[in-house]
Design a protein around this motif. Structure first.
Motif, mmCIF file in Angstrom:
data_model
loop_
_atom_site.group_PDB
_atom_site.id
_atom_site.type_symbol
_atom_site.label_atom_id
_atom_site.label_comp_id
_atom_site.label_asym_id
_atom_site.label_seq_id
_atom_site.Cartn_x
_atom_site.Cartn_y
_atom_site.Cartn_z
ATOM 1 N N ARG A 1 0.833 -1.209 0.000
ATOM 2 C CA ARG A 1 0.000 0.000 0.000
ATOM 3 C C ARG A 1 0.860 1.248 0.000
ATOM 4 N N VAL A 2 1.930 1.233 0.777
ATOM 5 C CA VAL A 2 2.822 2.391 0.825
ATOM 6 C C VAL A 2 3.512 2.576 -0.517
ATOM 7 N N THR A 3 3.951 1.484 -1.132
ATOM 8 C CA THR A 3 4.588 1.561 -2.446
ATOM 9 C C THR A 3 3.630 2.129 -3.481
ATOM 10 N N ALA A 4 2.387 1.663 -3.467
ATOM 11 C CA ALA A 4 1.383 2.177 -4.399
ATOM 12 C C ALA A 4 1.131 3.662 -4.143
ATOM 13 N N HIS A 5 1.082 4.048 -2.888
ATOM 14 C CA HIS A 5 0.873 5.452 -2.550
ATOM 15 C C HIS A 5 2.046 6.301 -3.033
ATOM 16 N N LEU A 6 3.257 5.796 -2.865
ATOM 17 C CA LEU A 6 4.436 6.546 -3.312
ATOM 18 C C LEU A 6 4.446 6.697 -4.822
ATOM 19 N N GLN A 7 4.014 5.669 -5.529
ATOM 20 C CA GLN A 7 3.973 5.765 -6.990
ATOM 21 C C GLN A 7 2.940 6.798 -7.424
ATOM 22 N N GLN A 8 1.825 6.900 -6.711
ATOM 23 C CA GLN A 8 0.794 7.875 -7.057
ATOM 24 C C GLN A 8 1.240 9.297 -6.737
ATOM 25 N N THR A 9 2.050 9.472 -5.709
ATOM 26 C CA THR A 9 2.475 10.811 -5.311
ATOM 27 C C THR A 9 3.804 11.200 -5.924
ATOM 28 N N GLY A 10 4.297 10.437 -6.854
ATOM 29 C CA GLY A 10 5.539 10.793 -7.518
ATOM 30 C C GLY A 10 6.787 10.303 -6.822
ATOM 31 N N GLY A 11 6.663 9.404 -5.889
ATOM 32 C CA GLY A 11 7.825 8.817 -5.235
ATOM 33 C C GLY A 11 8.387 9.643 -4.097
ATOM 34 N N LYS A 12 7.685 10.688 -3.688
ATOM 35 C CA LYS A 12 8.170 11.508 -2.587
ATOM 36 C C LYS A 12 7.902 10.799 -1.269
ATOM 37 N N PRO A 13 8.917 10.695 -0.404
ATOM 38 C CA PRO A 13 8.691 10.049 0.889
ATOM 39 C C PRO A 13 7.669 10.828 1.712
ATOM 40 N N THR A 14 6.835 10.121 2.389
ATOM 41 C CA THR A 14 5.808 10.766 3.202
ATOM 42 C C THR A 14 5.838 10.207 4.610
ATOM 43 N N VAL A 15 5.042 10.795 5.436
ATOM 44 C CA VAL A 15 4.930 10.340 6.822
ATOM 45 C C VAL A 15 4.358 8.927 6.859
ATOM 46 N N THR A 16 3.510 8.593 5.879
ATOM 47 C CA THR A 16 2.912 7.258 5.841
ATOM 48 C C THR A 16 3.981 6.185 5.701
ATOM 49 N N LEU A 17 4.965 6.432 4.855
ATOM 50 C CA LEU A 17 6.049 5.468 4.679
ATOM 51 C C LEU A 17 6.798 5.258 5.984
ATOM 52 N N LEU A 18 7.147 6.347 6.631
ATOM 53 C CA LEU A 18 7.876 6.223 7.897
ATOM 54 C C LEU A 18 7.035 5.534 8.967
ATOM 55 N N ARG B 1 12.939 -6.239 -0.320
ATOM 56 C CA ARG B 1 12.342 -7.051 -1.389
ATOM 57 C C ARG B 1 11.289 -6.254 -2.157
ATOM 58 N N ASN B 2 10.417 -5.558 -1.447
ATOM 59 C CA ASN B 2 9.375 -4.787 -2.119
ATOM 60 C C ASN B 2 9.943 -3.585 -2.863
ATOM 61 N N ALA B 3 10.974 -2.964 -2.325
ATOM 62 C CA ALA B 3 11.608 -1.852 -3.032
ATOM 63 C C ALA B 3 12.250 -2.349 -4.320
ATOM 64 N N PHE B 4 12.870 -3.514 -4.275
ATOM 65 C CA PHE B 4 13.492 -4.090 -5.465
ATOM 66 C C PHE B 4 12.439 -4.409 -6.525
ATOM 67 N N VAL B 5 11.323 -4.980 -6.103
ATOM 68 C CA VAL B 5 10.235 -5.293 -7.038
ATOM 69 C C VAL B 5 9.664 -4.006 -7.641
ATOM 70 N N ALA B 6 9.491 -2.978 -6.826
ATOM 71 C CA ALA B 6 8.974 -1.699 -7.329
ATOM 72 C C ALA B 6 9.943 -1.072 -8.319
ATOM 73 N N TRP B 7 11.234 -1.161 -8.044
ATOM 74 C CA TRP B 7 12.242 -0.615 -8.950
ATOM 75 C C TRP B 7 12.218 -1.344 -10.293
ATOM 76 N N ILE B 8 12.110 -2.674 -10.256
ATOM 77 C CA ILE B 8 12.041 -3.453 -11.501
ATOM 78 C C ILE B 8 10.786 -3.081 -12.282
ATOM 79 N N ALA B 9 9.648 -2.971 -11.597
ATOM 80 C CA ALA B 9 8.395 -2.622 -12.274
ATOM 81 C C ALA B 9 8.489 -1.241 -12.909
ATOM 82 N N LYS B 10 9.064 -0.288 -12.202
ATOM 83 C CA LYS B 10 9.215 1.072 -12.741
ATOM 84 C C LYS B 10 10.124 1.066 -13.967
#
Length: 84
Positions: free
Chosen positions: A29-46, A67-76
């Motif tokens: 959910r956090v990864t999806a939220h970051l992709q929608q907001t342009g990848g900017k770190p937010t309080v939700t991630l922390l 693992r999830n960051a790696f998958v997100a990077w590959i998908a991007k």
């Protein structure tokens, strides 16, 4: 082993799997939220990292996040290559 110890071990295993799947869901959910907001770190991630580390422990949450960051990077990267 008594039946109580077997049940306790089974319950412990189920609770651990539930914690891991909950952390995976939060991370997704956090990864999806970051992709929608342009990848900017937010309080939700922390907050998700903090809650995940409290629930699962720091060692497991690091593996999940990496693992999830790696998958997100590959998908991007695949989306970027496919788009050109």
């Amino acid at each position: 082993m008594t039946s109580r110890s077997v049940l306790a071990a089974a319950e412990s295993a189920v609770l651990e799997r539930m914690a891991v799947s909950r952390a995976n869901l939060v991370t997704a959910r956090v990864t999806a939220h970051l992709q929608q907001t342009g990848g900017k770190p937010t309080v939700t991630l922390l907050a998700a990292l903090l809650v995940g580390s409290l629930v699962m422990g720091p060692r497991k949450i690091v593996g999940v996040v990496v693992r999830n960051a790696f998958v997100a990077w590959i998908a991007k990267t695949v989306r970027r290559i496919a788009g050109t």
